[in-house]
Design a protein around this motif. Structure first.
Motif, short mmCIF file in Angstrom:
data_model
loop_
_atom_site.label_atom_id
_atom_site.label_comp_id
_atom_site.label_asym_id
_atom_site.label_seq_id
_atom_site.Cartn_x
_atom_site.Cartn_y
_atom_site.Cartn_z
N GLN A 218 34.07 31.70 45.65
CA GLN A 218 35.50 31.98 45.49
C GLN A 218 35.90 32.07 44.02
O GLN A 218 36.69 32.92 43.64
CB GLN A 218 36.31 30.89 46.20
N GLN A 221 35.30 35.32 42.36
CA GLN A 221 36.37 36.29 42.63
C GLN A 221 37.51 36.14 41.63
O GLN A 221 38.23 37.09 41.36
CB GLN A 221 36.96 36.03 44.03
N GLU A 222 37.70 34.92 41.14
CA GLU A 222 38.80 34.64 40.22
C GLU A 222 38.36 34.76 38.77
O GLU A 222 39.09 34.34 37.86
CB GLU A 222 39.37 33.24 40.47
N PHE A 316 41.25 24.74 38.88
CA PHE A 316 42.42 25.47 38.37
C PHE A 316 43.17 24.62 37.35
O PHE A 316 43.68 25.11 36.35
CB PHE A 316 43.34 25.88 39.52
N SER B 110 48.98 37.23 43.49
CA SER B 110 47.63 36.93 43.94
C SER B 110 46.70 38.12 43.80
O SER B 110 45.51 38.00 44.03
CB SER B 110 47.66 36.44 45.38
N THR B 113 43.37 37.92 39.33
CA THR B 113 42.46 36.78 39.40
C THR B 113 43.10 35.64 38.63
O THR B 113 44.02 35.86 37.83
CB THR B 113 41.10 37.12 38.76
N ILE B 114 42.62 34.43 38.87
CA ILE B 114 43.20 33.26 38.19
C ILE B 114 43.10 33.45 36.67
O ILE B 114 44.03 33.16 35.92
CB ILE B 114 42.49 31.97 38.61
N LYS B 115 41.95 33.96 36.22
CA LYS B 115 41.76 34.21 34.78
C LYS B 115 42.81 35.17 34.27
O LYS B 115 43.39 34.97 33.20
CB LYS B 115 40.39 34.83 34.55
N GLN B 117 45.73 35.77 35.62
CA GLN B 117 47.03 35.10 35.65
C GLN B 117 47.25 34.25 34.41
O GLN B 117 48.32 34.25 33.80
CB GLN B 117 47.15 34.19 36.89
N ARG B 136 41.77 43.92 42.77
CA ARG B 136 42.30 42.76 42.06
C ARG B 136 42.33 43.05 40.57
O ARG B 136 41.45 43.69 40.02
CB ARG B 136 41.45 41.53 42.34
N THR B 138 41.92 42.19 36.85
CA THR B 138 41.03 41.26 36.15
C THR B 138 41.58 40.92 34.77
O THR B 138 42.55 41.52 34.31
CB THR B 138 39.64 41.88 35.97
#
Lengths: 321, 389
Positions: A218, A221-222, A316, B110, B113-115, B117, B136, B138
């Motif tokens: 997961q 993916q982030e 996170f 969403s 990606t968290i990065k 964001q 998504r 990046t």
């Protein structure tokens, strides 16, 4: 047992047809009826017998039905098993293995779900091993039985049905294996293909491996790149390998299934602070079970023990630093 | 309408995920009462009985010797006499899967990606304005977007009025100083050198100061919002300033309360302060002697900057921050609200200091500081006290 006629198995309810509470010994009493013994319900005497047999040249392997019962054998472990090699030096070896299932997640309640290894960590001349499903537990068990040291061998209950992940590449996850000074594996996982540096280093062991697969997938993916270090040997701690694996990574997360206070993660963190002083982006974050009893109710148990969600939210949090 | 109640294999032991039916004690379509025993089930540890959950007609649906998983229907109770086929049909209808809820629409947030964001947040980019590509977004996409609009990123600063804080020419601004301690003395010292501003009164909660004067300016009362509003309405002063610098929470509270009541605040700036072009400033700021504000630096409201600070170009400061003397920042440092800095601090370029962070004297900051962090420099300590008396 085929290789070594001195190997002897003992424990509660380990005979066929039951074959032990988790069926680990199933079939062995039929195949080796002279060398598999069921015992009365006394962990202290099982451990005592094991120490005695090892002293006299056998290679005993004892099963404690649940890791929670290990405290009943504490005196035999702390004052006997962990002492003789130090007391008699080179004159003797103590090749004995105490196997036991540990960990929660099955709704077994406060006295059948714990990870009590922290009570025995750091004993001299006493090894504690906790394989993950990224190594072959059977090979490590054989290695422990063939070795010289008294060993506590921890089997995470939720790993029993897991399929072993021994491939070098599996999806985004890459696996490499190093070997520590006692030749036990230190598995290093990463979720990125190239030589880039990870954002976060995770240090964990045993059953946490079950959660790490999905978590690493997961996080890829982030775009959050992880290097995870999973030593098999908890004590002695292969700290040089852990330090080398985490070198240059700015954020570190230490995960264990037990409650983190006064535990394995504390020792790992202290050693990593020594090695990486001034090189980290923030404090090492340790996560583990809540400092509480483990509830029998499954929904409540999930709140207490470590889960994928808890690891992700910790990651996170660390990323936002 | 025939009512049908399924009887399911219960979980009786945490060791077992199934049970084996040993014996049915009731025949098909036999009438049963609630609580009567329907069958015997065996698990690895014990044998147990399954009771009827209600009165009615019983239909066994599994056979003896069959290992049935926990939660699977092993029989059923109906309220009227029906055939076994009807029971099975009724159960199938009952067990029709629920309609699957419509998928929640993916929010723009969403799709990052968290990065991505985190980077967007750091660069102040609203995720909604990022171009969508069906995949998504990046970290690289955000970087490219930021680079593509780099020229426009700071264009608003070029059009900005550099003297937003200037009071109408030729008119002296009458200042009400809130807090009568050392901060007030410093403010009065600055005001003595700024001909366009003049202190008219000081407010302090210490009753011992009441009626006394600081540098000739009277302490007229306590810090009471209603009183201050009344004074303003009576045209006793033009703008307020807070001299309290050490208790940021109090400084922020007083400011917010008075702002909500429409009280204007002044900026008190020592004449020796060097201000680059396009420096942007809210109100209620105190800036002490020899401080340098680099080009295009921006300050929010109600900050207290002590002497010899250098707030370098393109720094962005929030509100209610308090800096001791000698805080030197490099370019493009961003401060959240209510940051407290001690004295003698150096900050590397492009660092983000989180809101309510406290940075101890002597720190050299080369990494981002999270919200609420407390940093302490351990560079010096008393190694050995002198033995000489």
């Amino acid at each position: 047992m085929e290789k070594d006629p001195n190997a002897i198995l003992l424990g509660e309810d380990i005979l066929d047809p039951y074959g032990g509470a988790f069926k680990v010994t199933k079939g062995l009493s039929t195949k080796f009826p002279q060398r598999v013994f069921t015992t009365p319900i006394s962990e202290a005497s099982i451990a005592g017998l094991t120490v005695g047999m090892a002293l006299r040249g056998m290679r005993p392997i004892a099963e404690f039905m649940f890791g929670d019962f290990i405290t009943l054998a504490a005196d035999q472990i702390v004052n006997h098993a962990a002492k003789y090699m130090g007391m008699y030096g080179d004159q003797m070896k103590l090749p004995m293995v105490l196997r036991t299932p540990v960990g929660g997640g099955r709704g077994y309640g406060p006295t059948h779900s714990q990870s009590l290894e922290k009570m025995f960590l750091g004993l001299p001349m006493f090894h504690i091993l906790a394989p993950s499903h990224f190594v072959h537990p059977g090979e490590i068990l054989v290695q422990a039985i063939s070795g010289s040291y008294p060993t506590l061998f921890l089997e995470n209950k939720l790993l029993y049905p897991e399929v072993l992940k021994l491939e070098q590449h599996s999806g985004v996850i890459n696996r490499t294996v190093h070997f520590d000074e006692h030749n036990y594996p230190v598995v290093v996982l990463s979720n990125f293909p190239d030589k880039r540096k990870a954002d976060i280093a995770i240090v964990a062991y045993g059953g946490i491996s079950r959660l790490l697969g999905p978590v690493l997938n997961q996080l890829a993916q982030e775009e959050i790149w992880i290097t995870a270090c999973l030593p098999v040997s908890l004590s002695p701690l292969p700290i040089k390998h852990i330090q080398a694996t985490t070198e240059g990574i700015k954020k570190i997360l230490v995960i264990e299934e037990a409650s983190p206070a006064f535990g394995w993660g504390s020792e790992v963190s202290a050693a990593l602070y020594d090695a990486h002083a001034g090189q980290l982006d923030g404090p090492i974050l340790r996560i583990g079970a809540a400092n509480s009893v483990i509830p029998a109710s499954k929904p409540l148990e999930e709140k207490v023990i470590v889960s994928e969600e808890k690891i992700l939210s910790a990651v996170f949090e660390v990323m936002a630093w | 309408m025939v009512k049908v109640l399924p009887v399911k294999m219960p979980k009786v032991s945490p060791n077992d995920d199934n049970g084996t039916i040993v014996e049915w004690l009731r025949a098909t379509s036999e009438e049963v009462n609630k609580g009567e025993i329907l069958c015997i089930v065996e698990t690895t540890k014990s044998i147990f009985e399954i009771e009827s959950p209600s009165g009615g007609y019983f239909f066994p649906l599994s056979s003896v010797g069959e290992a049935v998983d926990v939660g699977v229907t092993i029989g059923a109770i109906t309220d009227t006499q029906v055939t076994q086929e009807e029971v099975i049909h009724l159960l199938e209808q009952e067990e029709q899967p629920q309609e699957i809820a419509a998928p929640v629409p993916v929010t723009n947030e969403s799709t990052l990606t968290i990065k991505a964001q985190l980077l967007a947040k750091r660069l102040g980019i609203n995720p909604a304005e990022l171009p969508q590509n069906g995949q998504r977004i990046t970290e690289e996409d955000v970087k490219k977007y930021a680079e593509s609009r780099n020229t426009s990123l700071h264009s608003d600063r070029l059009e900005m009025d550099t003297v937003r804080d200037r009071y109408p020419e030729g008119k002296i601004q009458r200042i009400l100083i809130i807090g009568g301690g050392d901060g007030a003395v410093q403010l009065l010292d600055v005001l003595a050198k700024t001909p366009e501003q003049q202190a008219v009164a000081i407010l302090d909660d210490n009753p011992e100061l009441r009626g006394k004067k600081v540098n000739g300016v009277p302490v007229t009362g306590g810090i009471d919002v209603e009183q201050i509003v009344a004074l303003y309405e009576q045209d006793e002063f033009d703008a307020a300033i807070i001299s309290i610098s050490t208790i940021i929470k109090l400084r922020a509270e007083i400011f917010e309360k008075l702002k909500s009541r429409g009280i204007p605040f002044a900026n008190i700036i020592h004449p020796s302060v060097v201000k680059g072009f396009n420096v942007k400033m809210g109100e209620g700021n105190v800036i002490m002697a020899f401080t340098h504000l680099g080009a295009c630096a921006s300050l929010g409201d109600n900050n207290f900057i002590s002497a010899y600070c250098s707030i370098e170009h393109h720094n962005e400061m929030g509100n209610h921050c308090s800096f001791g003397p000698g805080v030197v920042t490099s370019s493009r440092v961003i401060f959240g609200d209510q940051v407290r800095c001690g004295t003698g601090i150096f900050i590397e370029p492009k660092i983000h200091i989180g809101a309510k962070a406290v940075i101890g004297s002597g720190c050299i900051i080369w990494q981002n500081v999270p919200d609420g962090a407390i940093l302490k420099s351990k560079l010096n300590y008393v190694e050995r006290a002198s033995n000489k008396k």
